[in-house]
Scaffold this motif. Structure first.
Motif, short mmCIF file in Angstrom:
data_model
loop_
_atom_site.label_atom_id
_atom_site.label_comp_id
_atom_site.label_asym_id
_atom_site.label_seq_id
_atom_site.Cartn_x
_atom_site.Cartn_y
_atom_site.Cartn_z
N THR A 142 -25.38 -6.80 -16.03
CA THR A 142 -26.05 -7.56 -14.99
C THR A 142 -27.52 -7.18 -14.94
O THR A 142 -27.85 -6.01 -14.82
CB THR A 142 -25.41 -7.28 -13.61
OG1 THR A 142 -24.04 -7.65 -13.65
CG2 THR A 142 -26.13 -8.08 -12.52
N LYS A 186 -37.02 -12.65 -19.17
CA LYS A 186 -36.00 -13.62 -18.79
C LYS A 186 -36.10 -13.96 -17.31
O LYS A 186 -36.57 -13.17 -16.49
CB LYS A 186 -34.61 -13.07 -19.13
CG LYS A 186 -34.38 -12.88 -20.63
CD LYS A 186 -32.97 -12.41 -20.92
CE LYS A 186 -32.72 -12.32 -22.42
NZ LYS A 186 -32.80 -13.65 -23.07
N THR A 203 -33.80 -14.17 -15.19
CA THR A 203 -32.76 -13.55 -14.37
C THR A 203 -33.28 -12.37 -13.56
O THR A 203 -32.54 -11.80 -12.75
CB THR A 203 -31.60 -13.07 -15.26
OG1 THR A 203 -32.14 -12.33 -16.36
CG2 THR A 203 -30.81 -14.26 -15.79
N SER A 204 -34.53 -11.99 -13.78
CA SER A 204 -35.16 -10.91 -13.01
C SER A 204 -36.55 -11.35 -12.58
O SER A 204 -37.17 -12.22 -13.19
CB SER A 204 -35.28 -9.63 -13.85
OG SER A 204 -34.02 -9.16 -14.29
N THR A 239 -39.17 -18.31 -14.76
CA THR A 239 -39.42 -16.88 -14.51
C THR A 239 -40.47 -16.69 -13.42
O THR A 239 -41.49 -17.38 -13.39
CB THR A 239 -39.87 -16.18 -15.80
OG1 THR A 239 -38.86 -16.35 -16.80
CG2 THR A 239 -40.13 -14.71 -15.57
N ASP A 271 -35.08 -17.23 -8.00
CA ASP A 271 -34.67 -18.60 -8.31
C ASP A 271 -35.74 -19.61 -7.89
O ASP A 271 -35.53 -20.82 -7.96
CB ASP A 271 -33.34 -18.94 -7.64
CG ASP A 271 -33.40 -18.89 -6.12
OD1 ASP A 271 -34.47 -18.52 -5.57
OD2 ASP A 271 -32.38 -19.22 -5.48
#
Length: 472
Positions: free
Chosen positions: A28, A46, A48-49, A71, A117
């Protein structure tokens, strides 16, 4: 198989299942990843962070930084300019910032509460146009030609100390490729990053034509929105709003095309366009010193606001602005074709002038306009902007006809009037003829023509549009 064997098998299967769960949890991605220093090999950021710039992050020579669509990147604020955060692409490095209209890349301040997000828990941004200078910005440096003072081949970009050689830009490769930058929103930047200089939202130093830059937003930057220092990269589809100085700034023989762009003035904004030309010798061929701007829509701060100039053509500028639309500017705003400023060495008592005040006494830009090196045509000005059309244009070198020069070419201050350098041959009548020509090549309108100005349909992804500021 006996019952005991089945039990053991089931037990082993259960262990494997648990191990897989643990492995997934271990992969994760972290909520925040911190970055600083020089990137020496290829890497990917990425979406996701959230990626935080804790200092200057430099994409070094030979390295490629890829940033995924969607991003979020945040720069920290520091009172110490040596620790100020910025993302810098050095010569030879590449940035692949691959945003999309559905998932733009957002570069903003640490204080911005935007989530990874791209949304806000409160439903709307917590920062305002007044929140400026909270981090540095994006600087891209290339190997394309620039016209530098003393004809040096390379120069240190403003704001980066000389000992940091990653700040060099310029060269001889007009096809230089610094990567792809698309669908990127740069917000709340412009802090000092060194040498006492605020930086621009997007700085392009000697960036070559092999680079692709499109769909850019710069919002609430303390200094300029986007500044071009030489080079010949093209820019298409951009919005600059609520910047502290100029929206689009051009220097050092920039030679690219800037098209389909928008400017929306804020409370502290200055020029829509500030344009300077070569600082050293002209580049070869002669056309290499000229830029192209077309299909721009420029919205001023309101008819009651002073200043906020439309265009300021300055020292040695060459290039064209066409098919653009100016509206909502105040009565003091204009399109200026200026002389090159020098300073008074002495003044006449009672004149109101001071030693070291600037006086425009070089008719170079007038000559550039007269000979076609400056083209300002096919542009429209809205008649409801409170600005008289005839006063929207100015040739400015306010040296009185009876001014006297000293040995170094500066002038004593006497009564000012619109005139050329006293040593030159242009007459007031000739200048009036050229001013009439300038007015005739543009138009006063109540509504803009269909082919003039920017097509804003593709800007739905910008904060300017979603917040209702881009309302045209």
């Amino acid at each position: 198989m006996c019952i005991r064997d089945r039990t053991v098998t089931e037990y082993v299967d259960k262990i494997v299942e648990v191990e897989k769960i643990v492995e997934v949890e271990a992969e994760t991605p972290p909520e925040v990843i911190n970055h600083n220093g020089i990137i020496t090999s290829d890497e990917t950021w990425k979406n996701t962070s959230i990626h935080t710039l804790t200092d200057k992050v430099v994409v070094g020579d030979g390295a490629i930084l890829t940033i995924e669509a969607g991003t979020i990147i945040k720069g920290i604020f520091s009172d110490n300019v040596e620790d100020a955060s910025a993302l810098i692409v050095a010569r030879g490095g590449k940035l692949q910032a691959l945003g999309t209209s559905e998932k733009p890349i957002i570069m903003t301040a640490q204080d911005d509460l935007i989530q990874k997000d791209g949304t806000y828990a409160s439903g709307s941004p917590n920062l305002t146009p007044a929140d400026i200078g909270l981090w540095g910005g994006l600087i891209v440096l290339g190997k394309s030609r620039c016209s530098f003072k003393n004809d040096v081949a390379e120069l240190q970009i403003e704001g980066i100390p000389a000992e940091d050689t990653f700040g060099l830009y310029g060269g001889t490769d007009d096809s230089d490729d610094s990567g792809v930058i698309r669908y990127v929103s740069i917000r709340h930047g412009g802090t000092n990053i060194g040498l006492g200089n605020e930086i621009n939202g997007l700085t392009l130093g000697g960036v070559g034509a092999g680079t692709t830059i499109s769909n850019i937003e710069v919002y609430a930057n303390q200094d300029d929105g986007i500044e071009f220092f030489g080079g010949n990269v093209n820019l298409t589809n951009a919005v600059v709003w609520s910047q502290g100085d100029d929206a689009y700034d051009i220097d050092q023989s920039y030679n690219g095309t800037i098209s389909n762009i928008v400017y929306i003035a804020g409370d502290d904004s200055d020029h829509a366009f500030e344009i300077d030309g070569m600082e050293g010798s002209a580049l070869v061929p002669a056309a290499r010193n000229r830029f192209t701007i077309l299909n721009a829509t420029l919205k001023g701060p309101g008819i009651d606001q002073s200043g906020r100039e439309m265009v300021d053509w300055r020292s040695n500028a060459e290039g064209s602005i066409t098919n653009s639309y100016f509206f909502n500017f105040g009565t003091a705003a204009d399109v200026e074709i200026d002389g090159d400023g020098t300073k008074y060495k002495s003044v006449v008592e009672g004149s109101g002038k001071k030693v070291d005040d600037k006086v425009s006494n070089n008719p170079k830009l007038y000559d550039n306009f007269k000979s076609g090196k400056i083209i300002f045509s096919g542009n429209e000005f809205n008649s409801s902007n409170g600005k008289g059309y005839n006063s929207s244009f100015a040739f400015k070198w306010t040296v009185a006809p009876n001014a006297t020069s000293d040995d170094n070419g500066t002038f004593d201050a006497k009564d000012s009037s619109d005139s050329r350098d006293p040593g030159s041959g242009a007459t007031q009548s000739e200048m009036s003829t050229q001013l009439t020509r300038l007015k005739s090549e543009n138009a006063l309108v109540s509504e803009k023509s269909a082919n003039v100005g920017a097509n804003t349909f593709g800007f739905s992804w910008t904060l300017a549009k979603t917040s209702g500021i881009l309302d045209f």
